[in-house]
Enzyme design. Sequence first.
Site: not given
Ligand code: OAD
Length: 250
Positions: A72, A102, A119, A127, A191, A216, A233
Amino acid sequence: MDELLQTARALLARCARVAAFSGAGLSAESGLSTFRDPDPDALWSRFDPTELASVAGFEADPERVIEWYNWRRGRHAEVRPNPAHFALAAQSRLVQITQNVDSLLEQAGADPERVYHLHGSILQDRCHNPDCAYIEIVDMQGPPPLRACPRCGDRLRPAVVWFGEALPASTWRKAEALCRQLDCLLVVGTSATVYPAAGLIELARAHGSRVIVVDPNPGAAGDLADVFLAGAAGQVLPALLEGFDLESPL
Ligand code: OAD
C-alpha cells in the site's frame, strides 16, 4: 444536482462554524482504493481485515501484515492529491477530520495542525509495544521489512489504527469537541460504518449541526444528510466550495 448544489452553497453561506469529515472516497480519484464500496478494487473485497488490520492478525503473521502495508505504501508514494483535496485544502481555516492514513490533504497544502488523522498515518511506523513510544518516518519509496524497535526490541508496525484499537486519544478528543460546536459538517467519501469515527456525524447532528454529504453512493452517511450531493468528490467539492473561506472553531 445543480439545484442541490445551490442548496448546499446557501447552507454553507449561513454557517460560521464548519468542519470537514472525510474517508477513503476523498482519495479514490487519486488512485487509492477505498475499503468497502461496490468497486471490486475495494480493499476489504480483496483482503481480510481481520488478518491484515488487527492486532491478532499481526501477531499471527507479522511479515505478511508488513508486506501488505508496504505494498500500500508503494501505491501511496505514486499518487498525488486530486481536485477534492485541493478544494478542501484551499479552505485554510477549516479543520479536516479524516479517517484517511494518507497525507494527500497536507500535500495539497492543508495546514497539518488542522488535519486530524483519526486512524493514524501510513507514513510512519511505531513500536507495537504500547509502553514504548518509539515512532519513525518510513521511506515510502522503499519501506523496510519487519524489523525490531531500536528502543525496546519489540516489533515495529505501521502507525495506523487497527480494528479493536483505540483512536489516538488527543486527536479524538479534539474531533469530538469540535463536532459539538458546528453549524455544518461536510462529510466526504465515507461509508460511515466504522465506529467510533462514524459516530462524529451523529454527534454533530445531536448538537445542532447540519450535514452535507458528498458521495456517489447514498450509503450510511446519506441517511444523515440534510443535503446529499451524489457525485465524485473531485467534481463536486471544487464547485461546492468555490468562493468560500470557511472556518472551524479551534
Ligand atoms: P469506505 O471504503 O468504507 O467508504 C468509501 C466511501 O467513499 C464509499 O461511501 C464510496 O461510495 C465513497 N466514494 C468512492 N469514490 C468516491 C469519490 N470519487 N468521491 C467521493 N466518494 C467516493 O471508506 P471509509 O469510510 O473511509 O480504517 O472507511 C472507514 C475505515 O474503514 C477506514 O479508515 C479504514 C477502513 O477499515 C482503518 O484503516 C483503521
